[in-house]
Scaffold this motif. Structure first.
Motif, short mmCIF file in Angstrom:
data_model
loop_
_atom_site.label_atom_id
_atom_site.label_comp_id
_atom_site.label_asym_id
_atom_site.label_seq_id
_atom_site.Cartn_x
_atom_site.Cartn_y
_atom_site.Cartn_z
N GLY A 2 0.79 -1.23 0.00
CA GLY A 2 0.00 0.00 0.00
C GLY A 2 0.81 1.28 0.00
N THR A 3 2.10 1.18 -0.33
CA THR A 3 2.89 2.40 -0.43
C THR A 3 2.75 3.00 -1.82
OG1 THR A 3 4.88 1.19 -1.07
CG2 THR A 3 4.60 1.65 1.28
N THR A 4 2.89 4.32 -1.90
CA THR A 4 2.83 4.98 -3.20
C THR A 4 4.09 5.78 -3.48
OG1 THR A 4 1.67 6.85 -2.21
CG2 THR A 4 0.31 5.13 -3.24
N ARG A 5 4.79 6.17 -2.43
CA ARG A 5 6.02 6.95 -2.60
C ARG A 5 7.20 6.13 -2.11
NH1 ARG A 5 4.66 12.67 0.01
NH2 ARG A 5 4.64 11.33 1.84
N THR A 6 8.38 6.46 -2.66
CA THR A 6 9.55 5.61 -2.42
C THR A 6 10.81 6.45 -2.30
OG1 THR A 6 8.53 3.93 -3.82
CG2 THR A 6 10.85 3.65 -3.33
N VAL A 7 11.69 6.03 -1.38
CA VAL A 7 13.04 6.58 -1.31
C VAL A 7 13.98 5.45 -1.71
CG1 VAL A 7 14.82 7.61 0.14
CG2 VAL A 7 12.40 8.19 0.51
N VAL A 8 14.63 5.62 -2.86
CA VAL A 8 15.55 4.63 -3.40
C VAL A 8 16.95 4.98 -2.90
CG1 VAL A 8 16.49 3.59 -5.49
CG2 VAL A 8 14.11 4.39 -5.45
N VAL A 9 17.61 4.03 -2.25
CA VAL A 9 18.95 4.24 -1.71
C VAL A 9 19.94 3.44 -2.54
CG1 VAL A 9 20.39 4.01 0.34
CG2 VAL A 9 17.96 4.59 0.59
N THR A 10 21.00 4.09 -3.00
CA THR A 10 22.03 3.38 -3.76
C THR A 10 22.70 2.35 -2.86
OG1 THR A 10 22.43 5.25 -5.22
CG2 THR A 10 24.20 3.63 -5.04
N PRO A 11 22.68 1.08 -3.27
CA PRO A 11 23.27 0.04 -2.42
C PRO A 11 24.80 0.08 -2.44
CG PRO A 11 22.23 -0.92 -4.38
CD PRO A 11 22.02 0.54 -4.45
N SER A 12 25.40 -0.42 -1.37
CA SER A 12 26.87 -0.45 -1.26
C SER A 12 27.51 -1.21 -2.41
CB SER A 12 27.27 -1.11 0.06
OG SER A 12 26.72 -0.43 1.14
N ALA A 13 26.81 -2.19 -2.94
CA ALA A 13 27.37 -3.03 -4.00
C ALA A 13 27.79 -2.24 -5.23
CB ALA A 13 26.36 -4.10 -4.40
N TYR A 14 27.22 -1.06 -5.43
CA TYR A 14 27.55 -0.25 -6.60
C TYR A 14 28.55 0.86 -6.30
CZ TYR A 14 23.71 -2.68 -8.87
OH TYR A 14 22.89 -3.64 -9.39
N GLY A 15 29.08 0.89 -5.10
CA GLY A 15 30.04 1.93 -4.76
C GLY A 15 29.42 3.30 -4.91
N THR A 16 30.04 4.14 -5.73
CA THR A 16 29.53 5.49 -5.95
C THR A 16 28.79 5.63 -7.28
OG1 THR A 16 31.65 6.19 -6.88
CG2 THR A 16 31.32 6.54 -4.51
N ASP A 17 28.47 4.50 -7.91
CA ASP A 17 27.70 4.52 -9.16
C ASP A 17 26.22 4.49 -8.81
OD1 ASP A 17 26.47 4.22 -11.60
OD2 ASP A 17 27.56 2.40 -12.17
N ASN A 18 25.54 5.59 -9.03
CA ASN A 18 24.12 5.73 -8.69
C ASN A 18 23.19 5.39 -9.85
OD1 ASN A 18 24.38 6.95 -5.90
ND2 ASN A 18 25.66 8.34 -7.09
N SER A 19 23.71 4.78 -10.91
CA SER A 19 22.93 4.52 -12.13
C SER A 19 21.71 3.62 -11.89
CB SER A 19 23.81 3.89 -13.21
OG SER A 19 24.87 4.74 -13.53
N ALA A 20 21.90 2.54 -11.16
CA ALA A 20 20.77 1.62 -10.92
C ALA A 20 19.65 2.34 -10.18
CB ALA A 20 21.22 0.39 -10.14
N SER A 21 20.02 3.14 -9.19
CA SER A 21 19.02 3.89 -8.44
C SER A 21 18.34 4.92 -9.32
CB SER A 21 19.66 4.58 -7.24
OG SER A 21 20.15 3.63 -6.33
N ALA A 22 19.14 5.66 -10.11
CA ALA A 22 18.58 6.69 -10.98
C ALA A 22 17.62 6.10 -12.00
CB ALA A 22 19.70 7.45 -11.69
#
Length: 156
Positions: A93-113
């Motif tokens: 039942g959630t509609t809004r989300t905060v996506v956090v870049t996982p440690s596995a990607y280091g400083t690459d935020n592409s998957a989150s973006a």
């Protein structure tokens, strides 16, 4: 005759599949076992309490094998896609989300973006940055919907 009735929830908790049911003499179709199962979630039913309008999932990750993980990852995570997450949102039942870049990607935020872009205007992000981040990169991330910075003290 011994009554061997077992609820679907109890069965799933015991470890779904043929191994879990073999000793009970129960045969269940695979579709029944997976009916309420959502990838990356142990729950099999909606929450008992209904969430209020605009409820927000305040910390989640996207993973996909198309994004390279850092070399210090001991165990790669299985794909966790937008499609998987939409099913979880529908159940919870959630509609809004905060996506956090996982440690596995280091400083690459592409998957989150990319995940945030697919979710749309109701998603915001928390990025992982290098200390030398430029103002231009911060502006670019802001435009993509990032509003926070993650400090990871466990992995470099």
């Amino acid at each position: 005759m011994i009554d061997r009735a077992i609820s679907r929830r109890a069965l799933l908790r015991a470890g779904t599949g043929a191994a879990a049911t073999a000793g009970l003499g129960i045969v269940l179709p695979a579709a029944a076992l997976a009916q309420d199962k959502i990838m990356h979630s142990n729950a099999v039913a909606p929450p008992k309490l209904k969430l209020p309008a605009l409820a927000t999932d305040s910390h989640m990750h996207f993973y996909h094998s198309r994004y390279p993980m850092t070399t210090n990852v001991l165990r790669p995570s299985p794909d966790a896609t937008v499609e998987d997450y939409r099913k979880l949102q529908a159940r919870n039942g959630t509609t809004r989300t905060v996506v956090v870049t996982p440690s596995a990607y280091g400083t690459d935020n592409s998957a989150s973006a990319d995940g945030m872009a697919a979710l749309g205007a109701d998603a915001r992000g928390v990025a992982v940055l290098v200390p030398s981040v430029t103002d231009a990169e911060l502006a670019r991330l802001h435009k993509l919907g990032f509003r926070g910075i993650r400090f990871n003290l466990a992995t470099p």
